[in-house]
Design an enzyme around this catalytic site. Structure first.
Site, mmCIF file in Angstrom:
data_model
loop_
_atom_site.group_PDB
_atom_site.id
_atom_site.type_symbol
_atom_site.label_atom_id
_atom_site.label_comp_id
_atom_site.label_asym_id
_atom_site.label_seq_id
_atom_site.Cartn_x
_atom_site.Cartn_y
_atom_site.Cartn_z
ATOM 1 N N HIS A 100 0.869 -1.186 0.000
ATOM 2 C CA HIS A 100 0.000 0.000 0.000
ATOM 3 C C HIS A 100 0.905 1.236 0.000
ATOM 4 O O HIS A 100 2.020 1.185 0.545
ATOM 5 C CB HIS A 100 -0.830 -0.054 1.283
ATOM 6 N N ASP A 129 2.905 -4.853 8.049
ATOM 7 C CA ASP A 129 1.697 -4.042 7.910
ATOM 8 C C ASP A 129 0.502 -4.993 8.030
ATOM 9 O O ASP A 129 0.205 -5.758 7.109
ATOM 10 C CB ASP A 129 1.720 -3.337 6.547
HETATM 11 N N1 PMP Z 1 -1.839 -0.816 4.553
HETATM 12 C C1 PMP Z 1 -2.755 -1.596 3.962
HETATM 13 C C2 PMP Z 1 -2.362 -2.959 3.478
HETATM 14 C C3 PMP Z 1 -4.057 -1.112 3.813
HETATM 15 O O1 PMP Z 1 -4.972 -1.870 3.216
HETATM 16 C C4 PMP Z 1 -4.394 0.173 4.285
HETATM 17 C C5 PMP Z 1 -5.785 0.738 4.129
HETATM 18 N N2 PMP Z 1 -6.365 0.558 2.871
HETATM 19 C C6 PMP Z 1 -3.402 0.929 4.911
HETATM 20 C C7 PMP Z 1 -2.144 0.400 5.027
HETATM 21 C C8 PMP Z 1 -3.674 2.291 5.445
HETATM 22 O O2 PMP Z 1 -4.546 2.226 6.513
HETATM 23 P P1 PMP Z 1 -5.120 3.560 7.177
HETATM 24 O O3 PMP Z 1 -5.692 4.366 6.057
HETATM 25 O O4 PMP Z 1 -6.160 3.064 8.129
HETATM 26 O O5 PMP Z 1 -4.005 4.246 7.859
#
Ligand code: PMP
Length: 404
Positions: free
Chosen positions: A122, A199
């Protein structure tokens, strides 16, 4: 017995309609709906126990502090951390990774040092490192994957050098659903003397996670993806690592003593928690974790696995269906394209049928580049989704396909 209908009754929003159609909520990868107990915990605390935590001598402040610190213990137990001092509350996965990227690179990295990430990360596990890279000229090395969405472990091994300082990978891909072999990834890194951040944004809601069994050095996740409130998340770090990192933000809570000449910092975990914490949110998060624990993470995982198998089988029957992510180990995130229908058109038309899916690059543009596409449609399941909803999705896609 896993009584999905009884579970659904705990989530009032699932009973609503959109455009006069029953809501079919398949966007759980983005955020999950909240059970009544979480919402009631939030309103209840505001109505009955609201006071700032930690520094108060008065009754309410002490009660709020007890709730807040009990929530830390709930999180500790949920991921089986050794100590509650290893649980740092943040605003979410993104802030947890930014905290780590800033403090780790500041204290543990020099120009030319390297962080290993994977091609399926991500953006929030890419860009924080790039921000640090700009300041300290550190380098990102990228673990590639095969066409099924499995990380190439042989290639991973080859990325290590004397410059490698950290490995930072997703437990579960938010696009492909791949469950990465993080235990092995961690063991390999440790054999090179390198710590690992995982993560857990897409794993924590869907499977039991034991940070000690994984031997993860850092593990991060968001409350809102595990049926908890928005605005609260967790950074788990082994005490020996958190002790070595400098504070992230300055302010109240994180200090021991302040003078204009010299300031000393608080002990763990408060060293990383500047300012008034979201103590209402942490109680809500603990309620959410209690909620899923009462159902059982093993049972949730088994139910969602079965639902995902069913969905994959049904979706594959659709002519022109292309599914991205065919790893043997996969969770309930399904990315797809049908013929040459643009994902945005598919998403918009499914929405008119009451079906909420996500479309686009899913904050994983490097992965889209690897796949040679601009975006996908993504259906992602939670503990309350049903076979009937999968059937509604399949019927919806068929309807859209016939329109084109
Ligand atoms: N890492 C992954 C694998 C995610 O799916 C997400 C959210 N889509 C995030 C990080 C970010 O999460 P947040 O927006 O809650 O900080």
């Amino acid at each position: 017995m896993y009584d999905v209908h009884q579970i659904r009754a705990d989530f009032p929003i699932l009973g609503r309609t959109v455009y006069g159609k029953p809501l079919v909520y398949l966007d759980n990868g983005a955020t999950t709906q909240k059970p009544r107990c979480v919402v009631e915990s939030i309103t209840g605390e505001y109505y009955n126990t609201n006071a700032n935590v930690h520094r108060g001598v008065h009754f309410l402040s002490q009660q709020a502090t007890e709730l807040h610190e009990a929530s830390r213990e709930t999180v500790r137990k949920f991921i089986n951390a050794r100590s509650a001092d290893e649980i740092v509350f943040t605003r979410g996965t993104t802030e947890s990774i930014n905290l780590l990227a800033a403090t780790f690179s500041q204290s543990q990295m020099e120009a030319g040092d390297e962080v290993i990430v994977s091609v399926m990360e991500h953006h929030s596990n890419i860009v924080p490192w790039q921000l640090q890279a700009m300041q300290r000229s550190i380098r990102l090395r990228v673990i590639p994957m095969d066409d099924q969405g499995n990380l190439l472990t042989d290639e991973y091994e080859k990325l290590f050098s004397e410059k490698t300082r950290l490995v930072s990978v997703a437990h579960v891909s938010n696009v492909l659903g791949t469950v990465n072999p993080v235990r092995e990834i961690i063991a390999t890194a440790h054999a090179h003397g390198v710590p690992v951040m995982v993560d857990g944004a897409q794993s924590i809601p869907h499977m039991p996670v034991d940070v000690q069994a994984l031997d993860a050095d850092f593990y991060v996740f968001s409350g809102h993806k595990v049926y908890g409130p928005t605005g609260v998340g967790v950074l788990y770090g082994k005490e020996e690592w958190l002790d070595r990192l400098p504070p992230y933000q300055g302010g109240g809570e994180m200090i021991q003593h302040v003078s204009f000449e010299k300031t000393t910092f608080n002990e763990l975990p408060f060293k990383f928690e500047a300012g008034t914490p979201d103590y209402i949110g942490t109680t809500g998060l603990a309620k959410a974790l209690d909620y899923v624990s009462a159902i059982g993470m093993e049972r949730i995982a088994a139910y969602e696995q079965e639902l995902t198998r069913y969905a994959l089988q049904r979706l594959r029957e659709i002519p022109g269906m292309r599914i991205f992510g065919e790893a043997a180990e996969r969770g309930g995130v399904i990315s797809f394209l049908v013929g040459d229908i643009h994902p945005f058109d598919m998403g918009t038309l499914l929405d008119r049928l009451g079906i909420a899916v996500r479309t686009g690059h899913h904050c994983a543009q490097p992965l889209m580049t690897r796949l040679g596409i601009e975006g996908t449609v993504r259906a992602s399941f939670g503990l309350y989704n049903t076979r009937e909803e999968v059937d509604a999705l399949v019927a919806g896609i068929e309807r859209v396909r016939k329109m084109f």
